[in-house]
Scaffold this active site. Structure first.
Site, PDB file in Angstrom:
ATOM      1  N   LYS A  29       0.825  -1.193   0.000  1.00 46.65           N
ATOM      2  CA  LYS A  29       0.000   0.000   0.000  1.00 46.65           C
ATOM      3  C   LYS A  29       0.868   1.255   0.000  1.00 46.65           C
ATOM      4  CE  LYS A  29      -3.844  -0.083   2.078  1.00 46.65           C
ATOM      5  NZ  LYS A  29      -4.881  -0.297   3.061  1.00 46.65           N
ATOM      6  N   ARG A  99      -3.020   2.876   8.494  1.00 50.82           N
ATOM      7  CA  ARG A  99      -3.335   1.698   7.689  1.00 50.82           C
ATOM      8  C   ARG A  99      -2.132   0.768   7.607  1.00 50.82           C
ATOM      9  NH1 ARG A  99      -7.760   2.893   4.001  1.00 50.82           N
ATOM     10  NH2 ARG A  99      -8.571   4.956   4.537  1.00 50.82           N
ATOM     11  N   GLY A 108      -7.785  -8.393   4.828  1.00 53.93           N
ATOM     12  CA  GLY A 108      -8.605  -8.584   6.026  1.00 53.93           C
ATOM     13  C   GLY A 108      -7.858  -9.099   7.233  1.00 53.93           C
ATOM     14  N   MET A 110      -5.049  -7.672   8.747  1.00 53.94           N
ATOM     15  CA  MET A 110      -4.497  -6.701   9.690  1.00 53.94           C
ATOM     16  C   MET A 110      -5.432  -5.500   9.819  1.00 53.94           C
ATOM     17  SD  MET A 110      -0.460  -7.018   8.950  1.00 53.94           S
ATOM     18  CE  MET A 110      -0.761  -6.647   7.251  1.00 53.94           C
ATOM     19  N   ARG A 343      -2.914  -1.256  -6.848  1.00 58.30           N
ATOM     20  CA  ARG A 343      -2.155  -2.522  -6.830  1.00 58.30           C
ATOM     21  C   ARG A 343      -2.550  -3.320  -8.074  1.00 58.30           C
ATOM     22  NH1 ARG A 343      -5.492  -5.324  -1.827  1.00 58.30           N
ATOM     23  NH2 ARG A 343      -7.525  -5.241  -2.840  1.00 58.30           N
ATOM     24  N   HIS A 459      -7.622 -46.454  -9.744  1.00 57.09           N
ATOM     25  CA  HIS A 459      -8.074 -46.763 -11.094  1.00 57.09           C
ATOM     26  C   HIS A 459      -8.980 -45.660 -11.633  1.00 57.09           C
ATOM     27  CE1 HIS A 459     -10.752 -48.753 -14.026  1.00 57.09           C
ATOM     28  NE2 HIS A 459      -9.610 -49.289 -14.417  1.00 57.09           N
ATOM     29  N   ARG A 565      -0.197 -46.185 -23.453  1.00 61.42           N
ATOM     30  CA  ARG A 565      -0.241 -47.367 -22.579  1.00 61.42           C
ATOM     31  C   ARG A 565      -1.083 -48.440 -23.233  1.00 61.42           C
ATOM     32  NH1 ARG A 565      -1.144 -42.879 -18.207  1.00 61.42           N
ATOM     33  NH2 ARG A 565      -2.258 -42.273 -20.070  1.00 61.42           N
ATOM     34  N   ARG A 621       4.322 -47.920 -25.062  1.00 57.75           N
ATOM     35  CA  ARG A 621       4.852 -48.764 -23.984  1.00 57.75           C
ATOM     36  C   ARG A 621       4.274 -50.151 -24.107  1.00 57.75           C
ATOM     37  NH1 ARG A 621       3.613 -47.243 -17.862  1.00 57.75           N
ATOM     38  NH2 ARG A 621       1.572 -48.079 -18.431  1.00 57.75           N
ATOM     39  N   GLU A 760      12.100 -45.913 -14.349  1.00 55.78           N
ATOM     40  CA  GLU A 760      11.117 -45.758 -13.275  1.00 55.78           C
ATOM     41  C   GLU A 760      11.515 -46.564 -12.048  1.00 55.78           C
ATOM     42  OE1 GLU A 760       7.358 -47.420 -14.651  1.00 55.78           O
ATOM     43  OE2 GLU A 760       8.436 -48.677 -16.071  1.00 55.78           O
ATOM     44  N   SER A 779      12.517 -42.494 -20.986  1.00 52.15           N
ATOM     45  CA  SER A 779      11.372 -41.723 -20.542  1.00 52.15           C
ATOM     46  C   SER A 779      11.264 -41.952 -19.043  1.00 52.15           C
ATOM     47  CB  SER A 779      10.115 -42.199 -21.252  1.00 52.15           C
ATOM     48  OG  SER A 779       8.992 -41.593 -20.690  1.00 52.15           O
ATOM     49  N   GLY A 781       9.619 -42.389 -15.859  1.00 48.43           N
ATOM     50  CA  GLY A 781       8.268 -42.651 -15.365  1.00 48.43           C
ATOM     51  C   GLY A 781       8.222 -42.152 -13.936  1.00 48.43           C
ATOM     52  N   THR A 782       7.924 -40.865 -13.807  1.00 51.04           N
ATOM     53  CA  THR A 782       8.123 -40.242 -12.494  1.00 51.04           C
ATOM     54  C   THR A 782       7.095 -40.688 -11.461  1.00 51.04           C
ATOM     55  OG1 THR A 782       6.960 -38.315 -13.346  1.00 51.04           O
ATOM     56  CG2 THR A 782       9.357 -38.249 -13.360  1.00 51.04           C
ATOM     57  N   ASN A 783       5.957 -41.228 -11.896  1.00 52.38           N
ATOM     58  CA  ASN A 783       5.017 -41.751 -10.890  1.00 52.38           C
ATOM     59  C   ASN A 783       5.648 -42.920 -10.146  1.00 52.38           C
ATOM     60  OD1 ASN A 783       3.192 -39.924 -11.849  1.00 52.38           O
ATOM     61  ND2 ASN A 783       1.880 -41.417 -12.877  1.00 52.38           N
ATOM     62  N   ASP A 784       6.056 -43.927 -10.903  1.00 54.77           N
ATOM     63  CA  ASP A 784       6.640 -45.094 -10.256  1.00 54.77           C
ATOM     64  C   ASP A 784       7.979 -44.756  -9.619  1.00 54.77           C
ATOM     65  OD1 ASP A 784       4.540 -46.665 -10.719  1.00 54.77           O
ATOM     66  OD2 ASP A 784       5.546 -48.126 -11.988  1.00 54.77           O
ATOM     67  N   CYS A 847       7.316 -38.855 -18.560  1.00 56.67           N
ATOM     68  CA  CYS A 847       5.883 -39.012 -18.673  1.00 56.67           C
ATOM     69  C   CYS A 847       5.440 -39.156 -17.225  1.00 56.67           C
ATOM     70  CB  CYS A 847       5.529 -40.233 -19.517  1.00 56.67           C
ATOM     71  SG  CYS A 847       6.268 -41.749 -18.942  1.00 56.67           S
ATOM     72  N   TYR A 867      11.765 -33.335 -23.693  1.00 58.03           N
ATOM     73  CA  TYR A 867      10.326 -33.086 -23.679  1.00 58.03           C
ATOM     74  C   TYR A 867       9.732 -33.461 -22.334  1.00 58.03           C
ATOM     75  CZ  TYR A 867       9.680 -38.110 -24.111  1.00 58.03           C
ATOM     76  OH  TYR A 867       9.710 -39.450 -23.867  1.00 58.03           O
TER      77      TYR A 867
END
Lengths: 898, 898
Positions: A29, A99, A108, A110, A343, A459, A565, A621, A760, A779, A781-784, A847, A867
């Site tokens: 402010k 202020r 809201g 302060m 702002r 699933h 897949r 895959r 993975e 590739s 497989g960042t989940n696994d 992926c 990628y």
């Protein structure tokens, strides 16, 4: 926060003196007021006490720095000179507002105190100057009330009760019905409250009032709710707040006064026109309170063209200065306009995009800046149906926001019904305790899915994300009774056929039909995405399993398919029986027969996909899922067998059923695993059952050769999953390479193809140099990989402890959403370095869901991947994120060389 | 094998010329002959054709190098000079044997041809010189037979049939009953066989005989069985064999001739005395054939003191030269002794230990060498149960000795029965035609395994060796009837439940219970272990959960307890109900009550363990197993509930049972996990249910404080398992540290203790620097770390694909047995470096089965760990292995600085 940054900073700055770019020192402010003052916009005189003073206040255990009040007094004297009024003057008193204002907005959180400087004498002066005794005493009682509440911590109710009592007694309906005489009485009673509650008199010395108000504002930085707010929004606790001391401007001085708020452009649509509201004879808070109906700013154009023009001019000046859409507050006192705040304005995704594009046209910002101003996560809003934010809805339960978007339909409790409904052109929301592969047909036939159990990779979650359908999963409040076809959620009963709405972006389950708004891809959005593509270095590929998904992905800008897949294709209705036969066949012949039929179907799929992605890479895959996932559910089977076994008399057909199911149960039991995530799946399947892989590779190359003959340019890349040891890859690749050559020889056609692997398993990353010998692409497989690196089974973890971890701050974020840079990320880095070390031209991507997460995309950019691949719907998000990563890296680079 | 090592090597070396230390070039037999010739021991004249020639033979596709035969002919001429005989001479012919001999012994794998040089003329000369026509023609027919079989590949049966026919016709019982005239006829018939089978005449030219014999010996290197043997024993395929051409010495020249084999010390006991057998008027193979009973070498001492003395002198010379016990072959021709072979003697573990210790006493070897001569894996023999050698046992069949040790149990014919028996506390020997992955559970539940089919690398063999259980496999005499649950072996019938004994060290199947003797630790073994302790740098700790195991571990030399798994204590009979109550309690009070009772029991356990290990570290792991492991089995419960639910009429007690079990089933269902290995266990349990950890820490510190008061010095180290993120450790440690302080304050006693963690999640190793902030020790849990790094669920993998991987060479070894240095090992290395980087005094060890595996121990030594921890009975193996690692590292160090 290191105060050595400001060794020379003063404790306070007048608005025409402070550095408007230094929000850290002056708060948002204060910086805005300084900027406006220095742009020679009409700003009430005043000054900012810096955030550094606030930090010193806390360092010294809650004391103002020595000498500060001397400086404040001197500043007040200067203010008196500037305004021609005097603090506490019984004739022409100077009044100020105090202020708060931190570097980052905490709306809201302060406190603010208005009308400071009033006491029994100066109130008379105010009355005289304004010729309005009621106004003066109303201002006075408001000040005492705020001072009592904020500075002295007195319960607001004590004041409200007195005020209401007076209204009742006087038969007043509105506050404005109270007279000056009432206000005077109220003032006396308010002062008595102060005396009774604190044992001290209301301080009539304005300087004392000011000192205590400043302390109170500093103190409000550390209330519990402010601390909690900062924790939630990850705002550092040691930023501190500034205090703005501003000459009071009164919008409630009559018909030539008023207050307003405005956006320099429409925050909903982005239209380049003033947008906001104005209320005559009112102070700022009255505009927001909504008791009287304000004028739309647009209406001012006709009704008060001068004021409108003045506002418009100011808004252009501000936009030119800030090169950004502004959100301003202003007050008019006796016809004179004062700006009280400016702002950057919050806006919808649609507006953000439009404004960014148009500002390029206006020469305000560069294309790079425009792209950087569109937040990737915000873009998601543009791609899904949403519940009208203005609608009132009845949320009956909350679950996990597993797949974004909203859907309205009839609750349906079994997949067959959903299909029947779908076929009849009706719309269903499939409600299940949890889903399994048998439900896929029903999911496809429904508009959305709601489950009682399961996490973000259950699933239902995975399938719906893949299909781009909304889903709320793991909604534990749901008590589903499949027999009765109904559920109860927190006391509300929903029967089959009742209309519900699910909001997969928020995890809400809503009773009845909520109004939805459709996404649209605007012209401006197309432009922003095109610019993003100019700046990004990472390619954006898509995870897509079916031809229809591939088509959508391409439309949304996919430059390749990073993950197709194949087992998802197996789950489709007419195929599952073939898969069953393949798995359970007693004879080689039967198995071969089933495989032959699957081959034909898969070839068709691959052909459609490769045709769609002509000349672009398609990573396919090979079968990854454990085979038992394709078989009937163990529990149901066991229950049925025990049931039939227990019953005394069986009909002939039941006898037959029992015999068949007993055998099936045995097979299913033999295939069960303790930890299927780490069991017989991925390339292990291909090693133990080479004929399935072989069928798939035949299908791929048959499809590719046929396309090539048609003059197309198919680019299949065959991905061998779950490799942990180079020999796994070697064995499978050598077998399949031979199959591929055989097919190409048969067709007399050469296809360009690659063989590669999914990284993975931690060991694959750690030995990526060896693996790169046999892989033309990686590739991640960042989940696994996240599952293995953390030893978190996602399905178990999210239900049983992961969200607790996040709540308790043990983990800052869910590592399945945002890539963990220290653990999983380190493995990826090792994998990239070792892999490229052995094979410099190695194509590397990720992926998995992280491929659509902006933070994770930034990480991938920094590691130099080729990628990122994500679900089709997130491609636009990922394109923007990839551009941000490249632009920010460029900035960092430039900064490094400066 | 790189032949550039031998750029200057000749193709052949006479025995008095070749370098006896170069087994790689000359093969073991050739090198031994060279050494003996140069020690001036009596060796028949001869020469070696090098292994390099063999490699060239294979490189050129099976041709002898050009010019080789010229060199051989020249060598033969020299041999003629040395012996005064002539090759092919019709009066005084020179005869030679052609013997294979590779660098590493491959007994019985390759071929030998005797009596080469005989033809129709020279046989007459031999008859004249020996004055024994029968002997000469017998030698001739033997040569033709061997030549036919080995060089020409003719089925041995063709020759045997002719020979047997003659015996029958002549009424001859023994071969020796045949006369010279029979032998002559046989020679003619054998030659005819050659002609008929190959279309060519028997080659009478001795040089041609020699050339073809050399080729045949080279070819025998690559027979299928030789290749398989090498694969099993991990012998490189490109070593090749040498060929020894040795003047024939005949031990069958009458009463003043004979052949013998001897060990320079007793290979069974290690006693320092000549041990072996001698047979008069016999050739070498007759000694082994066992048709006539040979004399024990010890008997020679009295009966033929001169020969004995000569042998004894030679044996001392050889031992002094080789500084090692030797296994020799010799022949006496007309009273003159000739040494035909010497090599290091195979021996039992017991003998190995005794010989090593005594050779130190004799000044032959140093203590370091003595320790290095005891193979850690051999030591295991000393630790397995064995059949009392004095017991009379009824061996009913013989199979392959696939996995050492002996076991007594009930014959059981299916794996489910074995499990049932195991669960009932009974002991089973699993008997199967052969085993497959489905049987693994049954194998684990049994004491040992017996199969009718399969070799040393069959499923049963590999699995049992991995598990350290005895097995006899490929016992072809077994006729198993699975339906009737019985087998017949050589006329004996064994039914399910009958007691049998198997001796996996010898391959025996014994009817009934054979008396087993527990391994005992000899005086010499104690000495070797004490020496090992002098040399090793790694400490040896033990994994032990109960006071009785801790005691055993200490006796076997444990210097600490590296892993005390507290949940194993939970499984004990009287405790499990308490654990149930704790998990399933409806009220806090009930839960607390159960925890209080468990606390008392655990305190008792900890007190016993800490007292036993006074002043030594005891690493106690807090509860790690998922809670559902302590609850009733899901399947059984479900079956019972469905059964009761299905039945029409239930008794009251059954109704109650149904109600109870339904509730229990619901609880068990709610706790089930898809992948429990990666679910709610380890520190995650402690975070979600802090009271269990708290109870355990109370118990540990109560126990420790009480011991301290008794004047003991307990050293508990509290291990927090399954940490993946530093904050998990921080939260749990801070909570428990407080509990610990509280207990110590209550007792007014300070205990020395540590808090640390198990590194078993890949992420923990990757972020070990952060984790070391809160850990005073790391213990690498290499079992779980291997599971996560490979994404192998051990329970699933070993049954479903891991053994296939090993069989197919995809993995060289089971990574759960021997630490995988490239993947898991790299993580450990990263963990050690990061951890010590942050906290240099960090105590680091491994627990898990690798702590008892010599290869893995070597790896841990190289990484600079503080200790390795393994199961108590493997501690001696690990002590020797630790000493080997240190000594070998020292050698490598010395080599580096030479």
């Amino acid at each position: 926060m290191n105060d050595e940054v400001y060794p020379m900073a003063k404790n306070l700055y007048f608005f025409d003196d402070g550095d408007g770019t230094d929000k850290q020192l002056l708060g948002g402010k204060g910086a805005g007021l300084c900027t406006m003052a220095q742009l020679e916009l009409p700003v009430p005189p005043g000054f900012v006490i810096t955030t550094q003073v606030c930090r010193r206040y806390y360092e010294s255990g809650g004391k103002l720095p020595g000498g500060l009040m001397d400086e404040v007094e001197a500043a007040m004297r200067k203010l008196e000179e500037l305004t021609g009024k005097r603090f506490g003057d019984p004739n022409n008193p100077l009044l100020v507002s105090i202020r708060s204002g931190a570097m980052l907005s905490m709306p809201g959180m302060m406190d603010t105190i208005l009308n400071l400087g009033l006491n029994d004498e100066s109130v008379e002066g105010l009355a005289k100057r304004t010729k309005n005794e009621r106004f003066a005493y109303d201002a006075y009682r408001r000040f005492i009330q705020m001072f009592g509440k904020i500075v002295l911590g007195i319960d607001a109710k004590k004041f409200d009760d007195i005020f209401e009592e007076h209204k009742e007694k006087g038969g007043a309906k509105l506050d404005t019905d109270l007279k000056a005489v009432d206000m005077k009485k109220i003032v006396e009673q308010f002062k008595r409250v102060l005396r009774e509650e604190t044992g001290e008199e209301f301080p009539s010395d304005p300087i004392q009032q000011l000192e205590r108000a400043i302390q109170a504002v500093f103190a409000s930085w550390n209330t519990k709710r402010a601390q909690e707010y900062r924790e939630f929004y990850k705002i550092p606790h040691d930023l501190g707040t500034a205090v703005n001391v501003v000459t009071m401007i009164f919008g409630n001085m009559g018909a030539d006064s008023g207050s307003g708020v405005a956006f320099t452009r429409d925050p909903a649509t982005g239209e380049n026109e003033l947008y906001g509201e104005f209320l005559f004879n009112a102070q700022g808070e009255d505009v927001v309170a909504g008791i009287r109906t304000p004028l739309k700013i647009a209406e001012l154009r006709v009704k008060y063209p001068e004021l409108y023009k003045q506002l418009l001019d100011i808004s252009k000046i501000l936009e030119r200065h800030y090169r950004e859409m502004q959100d301003v507050e202003f007050t008019v006192e006796h016809g004179k306009l004062y700006m009280l705040q400016t702002r950057a304005g919050k806006r919808t995704a649609q507006a953000a995009v439009k404004i960014a594009v148009e500002m390029v046209g206006e020469g305000l910002v560069s294309k790079e800046e425009a792209v950087l101003r569109v937040e990737p996560m915000q873009v998601e809003q543009l791609l899904h149906k949403q519940i009208d934010p203005n609608a009132k809805v009845n949320v009956i339960a909350k679950g996990l926001n597993a797949s974004p978007g909203a859907a309205v339909g009839k609750a349906v409790f079994d997949p067959e019904r959903a299909k029947a409904l779908g076929n009849a052109g009706d719309v269903a929301i499939l409600v299940r305790p949890e889903t399994n592969p048998d439900d896929v047909g029903g999911i496809i036939a429904s508009l959305g899915v709601l489950t009682a159990r399961g996490g973000m990779t259950s699933h239902a979650a995975v399938v719906t994300r893949g299909l781009g359908k909304p889903a709320v999963v793991g909604c534990e409040a749901l008590e589903i009774d499949l027999e009765k076809r109904m559920f109860e959620a927190n006391g509300t009963i929903v029967k089959e056929g009742d209309i519900i709405t699910i909001n997969g972006s928020a995890g809400d389950v809503i009773l009845g039909e909520a109004p939805l708004i459709k996404p649209k891809v605007s012209k401006e959005f197309e432009i922003i995405l095109a610019w993003a593509d100019e700046f990004k270095r990472l390619q954006n590929w898509a995870n897509a399993d079916y031809p229809r998904d591939v088509k959508r992905a391409k439309e949304l800008g996919a430059q390749g398919i990073g993950l197709c897949r194949t087992e998802h294709m197996f789950f489709e209705e007419e195929r599952l029986p073939l898969v069953h036969r393949m798995i359970l066949s007693e004879t080689d012949e039967e198995r071969k027969g089933a495989l032959e039929k699957l081959l034909k179907i898969q070839k068709g799929d691959f052909k459609d996909i490769l045709r769609e992605m002509d000349s672009m890479p398609v990573v396919i895959r090979l079968l990854d899922a454990p085979l038992h996932e394709f078989l009937p559910e163990y529990k149901e089977l066991l229950e049925r067998v025990v049931e039939l076994r227990t019953r005394k008399r069986l009909k002939n057909e039941e006898k037959r059923e029992l015999e068949e199911k007993k055998i099936l149960l045995e097979r299913v039991e033999a295939m069960r695993e303790d930890n299927p995530m780490m069991g017989l799946r991925g390339c292990r399947l291909g090693i133990i059952h080479p004929d399935i892989n072989e069928m798939q590779v035949r299908a791929i190359f048959d499809a590719a050769c046929e396309l090539k003959r048609e003059g197309r340019d198919p680019r299949p890349e065959i991905m061998i999953p779950l490799v942990g040891h180079v020999n796994e890859l070697k064995v499978v690749r050598e077998q399949l390479e031979q199959v591929a050559r055989e097919i190409m020889t048969k067709h007399g056609i050469e296809v360009s193809y690659k063989f590669g692997t999914m990284i993975e398993v931690p060991r694959a990353a750690l030995t990526a140099d060896e693996i790169a010998e046999y892989a033309e692409f990686f590739s991640f497989g960042t989940n696994d990989l996240t599952q293995m690196t953390y030893a978190f089974s996602r399905d178990d973890a999210e239900g049983k402890f992961l969200f607790q971890y996040i709540k308790r701050g043990i983990l800052k974020v869910n590592p399945f959403q945002t890539l963990d840079p220290k653990g999983v990320g380190k493995l990826i880095q090792i994998g990239v370095e070792l892999g490229r070390g052995r094979r410099p031209e190695l194509e590397i991507g990720i992926c998995g869901e992280h491929g659509g997460d902006p933070e994770s995309i930034k990480f991938c950019h920094e590691l130099g991947l080729n990628y990122v691949s994500c679900s089709p719907f997130r491609i636009p998000v990922a394109r923007i994120a990839a551009a941000h990563a490249a632009l920010r890296a460029g900035e960092a680079e430039r900064r490094r060389y400066l």
